[in-house]
Enzyme design. Structure first.
Site, mmCIF file in Angstrom:
data_model
loop_
_atom_site.group_PDB
_atom_site.id
_atom_site.type_symbol
_atom_site.label_atom_id
_atom_site.label_comp_id
_atom_site.label_asym_id
_atom_site.label_seq_id
_atom_site.Cartn_x
_atom_site.Cartn_y
_atom_site.Cartn_z
ATOM 1 N N GLU A 59 9.294 16.210 15.508
ATOM 2 C CA GLU A 59 9.791 16.033 14.145
ATOM 3 C C GLU A 59 9.092 17.039 13.230
ATOM 4 O O GLU A 59 7.869 17.061 13.159
ATOM 5 C CB GLU A 59 9.496 14.605 13.669
ATOM 6 C CG GLU A 59 10.072 14.325 12.307
ATOM 7 C CD GLU A 59 9.748 12.915 11.814
ATOM 8 O OE1 GLU A 59 8.575 12.530 11.864
ATOM 9 O OE2 GLU A 59 10.673 12.218 11.385
ATOM 10 N N LYS B 122 0.868 -1.191 0.000
ATOM 11 C CA LYS B 122 0.000 0.000 0.000
ATOM 12 C C LYS B 122 0.893 1.225 0.000
ATOM 13 O O LYS B 122 1.499 1.570 1.000
ATOM 14 C CB LYS B 122 -0.935 0.019 1.217
ATOM 15 C CG LYS B 122 -2.187 0.755 0.912
ATOM 16 C CD LYS B 122 -2.562 1.985 1.673
ATOM 17 C CE LYS B 122 -1.751 2.833 2.519
ATOM 18 N NZ LYS B 122 -1.485 4.151 1.893
ATOM 19 N N CYS C 189 13.871 10.753 7.488
ATOM 20 C CA CYS C 189 13.586 10.400 8.882
ATOM 21 C C CYS C 189 14.794 10.461 9.808
ATOM 22 O O CYS C 189 14.672 10.756 10.982
ATOM 23 C CB CYS C 189 12.998 9.004 8.916
ATOM 24 S SG CYS C 189 14.015 7.819 8.021
ATOM 25 N N GLU D 119 9.223 1.331 11.209
ATOM 26 C CA GLU D 119 10.275 2.347 11.016
ATOM 27 C C GLU D 119 9.595 3.701 11.091
ATOM 28 O O GLU D 119 8.845 4.065 10.186
ATOM 29 C CB GLU D 119 10.930 2.171 9.641
ATOM 30 C CG GLU D 119 11.591 0.837 9.403
ATOM 31 C CD GLU D 119 12.947 0.727 10.077
ATOM 32 O OE1 GLU D 119 13.345 1.640 10.831
ATOM 33 O OE2 GLU D 119 13.603 -0.292 9.864
#
Ligand code: NAD
Length: 488
Positions: free
Chosen positions: A384, A179, A287, A253
């Protein structure tokens, strides 16, 4: 150029999705509509998982030899090598990644990973005969494919992060339902087309587009045996909760807020050369970036000056232009999010450079932005941002630097900058993180990658990333058996 796609790839066939909905592909560089993609629905997920389950047990995939499986993986790798340039461009068109980065990460990375995992599969014995610990015979330890894998990926490195999952999964003999992120669906459909040309049997790789609802249905589907997810920590927690309830293995992750620890002996030129890649790569939408830059107070002004110089030196422009070093944010929504954080930063720190939009009349661009004199407890240092925004934080001694680096919800990447590699290694050992680089940061595809704390669970890449797609079975042989009776 216009990109029009109307079909999903399920059970080896292209088929219209069960929903009539489509979504528009928007160019982040111009804000213009550049294509249409189909929207999958939950019944498409059901069909894809069923197909993947059948393929797992099929004679075309489940029963083929390791050599045949390795052959199929190399054919897929060859297809992806042949289309590397256009696939790289496709990522840049969709998410704004500078083309010089896409060529390596998105063009060359996926086939390289397929070849790497094909070689690992060929080298790891499926069965091992082990003498029993009690000395009374032999046990056969088998490595079997874990089963149907739900692979859910984000938009920032769509093809590479897909292959972090698909390559080891297929090499281990699993089947996959992928997906993709809504922002980067076109490249996933390209992967499906390559799989079809390479002759992957029906159901081995299926692609169903859609948003979080489609992803959530896939995660909880009874026919799925493992979930491999890359994305935000919030979504990862939701997925982890479902997998916990179902006792379903999951690799997660997730997000990061890594630290660059600049030691008192660090060479400014080394910092200047490495920082754009370790802290601002892919327009800040990576990331593992070291977005908190910890500097010794006695060198604070000097290092802040170097960080500002790096930010101001970047060539901002069209992601498809090879001269571009910093492209746009992936979407208008993402730019708004980044700009909201910049506003917060203005209230709490000293804006050293950037903070606005570059002088371009279209696209979702943000100037590379640096805040100096930031406190580690401020929101711009803790959360973040996922854009080109750096915070520079002062420290008094090394212990304090390590404490600040570790004072984070996250632990994914990080860097140490020093003239003394041994000293750098000592500091790196003390940082609570899954990966860290000394004087640079560049993930090694042959070594495990992943995070600690809220940055995730489990590891991808390296041989460890292959073993995550196998489950172990121990078969106890009767005492009368000897190793010679059951050759491997
Ligand atoms: P996101 O979490 O919003 O979406 C990621 C994918 O998950 C998309 O395909 C999305 O449709 C799907 N999804 C969202 N919610 C879901 C749910 N509840 N159930 C199932 N599927 C769901 O993330 P994003 O905005 O696309 O990507 C940016 C994030 O990804 C950042 O936080 C970044 O740090 C993280 N990321 C992590 C790594 C890593 O290796 N640790 C790598 C790249 C990106």
């Amino acid at each position: 150029m216009s990109y029009e796609r109307t079909e999903l790839f399920i059970d080896g066939r292209w088929r219209a999705p069960s929903t009539a909905a489509t979504s528009t592909v928007i160019s982040p560089a111009t804000g213009a509509a550049i294509g249409t993609i189909p929207q999958g629905g939950t019944s498409d997920v059901d069909a894809a998982v069923d197909a993947a389950g059948r393929a797992l047990r099929s004679k075309e995939w489940g029963a083929i030899s390791l050599e045949e499986r390795v052959g199929l993986l190399s054919r897929l790798a060859t297809e992806l090598e042949r289309t590397a340039a256009t696939r790289a461009e496709l990522t840049s068109v969709q998410n704004g990644m500078p083309i010089t980065l896409s060529v390596g990460a998105e063009g060359a990375g996926p086939p390289a990973l397929l070849r790497y995992y094909a070689a690992i599969a060929a080298s790891v014995p499926v069965e091992e005969r082990r003498p029993r610990l009690d000395g009374k015979g032999i046990t056969v330890v088998r490595r079997e494919p874990v089963g149907v894998v739900a692979a859910i990926v984000p938009w920032n490195y769509p093809q590479l992060l897909t292959m972090f999952k698909v390559a080891p999964a297929l090499a281990a003999g699993c089947t996959v339902v992928l997906k993709p992120a809504p922002e980067t669906t076109l490249d996933a459909l390209e992967l499906a087309a390559a799989a079809e040309r390479a002759g992957l049997p029906p159901g081995v790789l299926n692609v169903v587009s859609g948003g979080a609802d489609v992803g959530a249905h896939l995660v909880a589907h009874p026919g799925v045996h493992k979930v491999a997810f890359t994305g935000s920590t919030g979504a990862g927690r939701a997925i982890g909760e479902i997998c916990g309830r179902l006792l379903r293995p999951a690799t997660l992750e997730l997000g990061g807020k890594s630290a660059a620890i600049v030691l008192d002996d660090a060479d400014l030129t080394t910092i200047t050369q490495g920082l754009a890649s370790s802290s601002l790569l892919n327009n800040g939408q990576t990331c593992h970036l070291s977005t908190r830059i910890l500097v010794p107070r006695q060198r604070a002004d000097e290092v802040l000056g170097a960080v500002v110089a790096v930010a101001e030196s970047l060539t901002i422009g069209d992601p498809l232009d090879p001269a571009t070093e910093l492209g746009p944010m992936v979407s208008e929504r993402q730019r708004r999010r980044v700009e909201d954080y910049i506003e917060l930063g203005r209230a709490g720190g000293v804006l050293a450079t950037g903070g606005g939009r570059p002088d371009r009349d279209q696209g979702w661009f943000v100037e590379p932005t640096v805040f100096g004199g930031v406190r580690n407890d401020s929101r711009i240092a803790r959360e973040e941002i996922f854009g080109p925004v750096l915070t520079v934080i002062g420290y008094d001694d090394l212990d304090e630097a390590v404490t600040i680096a570790n004072d984070s919800e996250y632990g994914l990447g990080g860097t140490v900058w020093t003239a003394d590699i041994d000293r750098g290694l000592e500091v790196a050992r003390r940082v609570e993180t899954g990966t860290i680089g000394i004087n640079f940061y560049d993930p090694d595809l042959g070594a495990p990658f992943g995070g600690v704390k809220s940055s995730g669970l489990g590891r991808e890449l390296g041989p460890e990333g292959f073993f995550a797609y196998q489950q172990l079975k121990s078969i106890y042989l009767p005492q009368s058996a000897t190793p010679g009776d059951y050759p491997a």
